[in-house]
Design a protein around this motif. Structure first.
Motif, short mmCIF file in Angstrom:
data_model
loop_
_atom_site.label_atom_id
_atom_site.label_comp_id
_atom_site.label_asym_id
_atom_site.label_seq_id
_atom_site.Cartn_x
_atom_site.Cartn_y
_atom_site.Cartn_z
N ALA A 219 40.75 44.92 35.12
CA ALA A 219 42.21 44.99 35.07
C ALA A 219 42.68 46.44 35.14
O ALA A 219 43.64 46.76 35.86
N VAL B 15 40.76 42.93 43.86
CA VAL B 15 39.87 42.55 42.76
C VAL B 15 38.43 42.43 43.26
O VAL B 15 37.49 42.97 42.65
N ALA C 257 43.73 39.58 35.83
CA ALA C 257 42.37 39.87 36.31
C ALA C 257 41.44 38.70 36.05
O ALA C 257 40.62 38.34 36.89
#
Length: 340
Positions: free
Chosen positions: A289, A273, A299
């Protein structure tokens, strides 16, 4: 009364949004901010740190960058991509341009007596450029990555406005406190109170986000290849005023995340991420995401954890979000153990 900028259909079609900061605009407006007492919450700590770190000789350049009135053209008209390139451009300014720029400024604003000798005194010009470089090194360069991140996040916000309502939606929301879109006229409340009509004649405009130009819009109608209008980045238009800049001046060091703290944050998914946000500055939670291949709720959860750890910032504009990596987050990714 405002400055009224008249748009034709051709102007609207040619109006662009900058996706990166303008070093010249940021440095000149930072110089103005150093001489003001406004924005104490956002800029107070930065202002104090910068002023106390400046060598007295560096204040020479501030005399040509007053808090009000015009800034001498050869200091404000450079079109460099980085602060370092900006300094080099100023150093190589031709004597003819120096003289013309100073003469033009003197017609509207008194100059220090020594300024008139700049075109014919290489040593004096070198001292001025050294002063400018020292100012940039303390006021701007330590925070350049954060300026870039905030500009990238703003570009994401404007892109969504553009997709949702076209360039007119961007003009309507770019700076509601100071700029109002009354089609086909853009009304700009200038700090000088300038009351005039300007016709773009098909050139369009470049809308330039800025971190330091937060008090009033900066308009450069003579810029090439098209006029430029500055506005505060989206983060600075959020309701709550928070201090800007976490970087410290050169020569000092901030303790980074401890190994335990980094380990508790960067599992496989969170590392992905953070890496994705660094590669796609300004991405929304939904885009994040999709890029990582996880659920939107997941996310959002990971982004919250990274934000609480100081590794990313999240900027909000109405219902949209824009995530950017902080300098600390980028440093974690650059560390051998933090590569995703």
């Amino acid at each position: 009364m405002p400055l009224r900028i008249h748009f034709t259909v051709e102007d609207l079609a040619r109006t662009r949004i900058a996706d990166r900061p303008a070093p010249c605009l940021e440095l000149t407006t930072a110089a103005r901010q150093l001489q003001e007492r406004t924005q104490p919450v956002r800029l107070g700590a930065w202002r104090h740190r910068t002023l106390t770190s400046l060598h007295p000789a560096s204040r020479m350049v501030l005399a040509l960058m007053p808090p009000r009135g015009p800034i001498t053209g050869f200091l404000s008209g450079a079109n460099a991509a980085t602060p370092v390139e900006l300094i080099e451009q100023v150093r190589s300014t031709p004597r003819t341009r120096l003289r013309a720029s100073l003469e033009h400024t003197a017609q509207a604003h008194p100059l220090p007596s020594w300024a008139h000798r700049l075109p014919d005194d290489p040593l004096l010009l070198r001292k001025l450029c050294d002063s400018l470089e020292h100012l940039a090194g303390h006021a701007l360069l330590p925070h350049w990555r954060e300026v870039q991140a905030m500009t990238a996040a703003d570009a994401a916000v404007r892109s969504r406005q553009l997709l949702g309502g076209g360039i007119e939606a961007v003009l309507a929301h770019v700076n509601p406190r100071r700029i109002r879109w009354r089609a086909p006229v853009l009304e700009v409340a200038m700090a000088s109170g300038l009351d005039a009509d300007v016709h773009l004649a098909g050139q369009g405009m470049l809308l330039q986000p800025s971190v330091f130009a937060v008090e009033a819009p900066v308009v450069d109608l003579d810029a090439a290849p098209q006029p430029v209008l500055s506005y505060p980045v989206a983060r600075l238009q959020e309701a709550a005023a928070t201090p800007l800049f976490t970087a410290l001046p050169p020569g000092t060091h901030r303790a980074g995340p401890t190994p335990d703290a980094v380990g508790s944050v960067l599992g496989h998914t969170r590392a992905a991420v953070l890496s994705t946000i660094a590669r796609h500055p300004g991405c929304s939670t939904r885009q994040l995401a999709a890029l990582v291949g996880i659920a939107t709720a997941s996310a959002s959860e990971h982004a919250t954890t990274l934000r609480n750890a100081g590794l990313i910032d999240t900027h909000r504009d109405r219902r949209t979000t824009a995530h950017v990596a902080t300098p600390t987050g980028l440093a974690v990714l650059d560390a051998p153990s933090g590569r995703a």
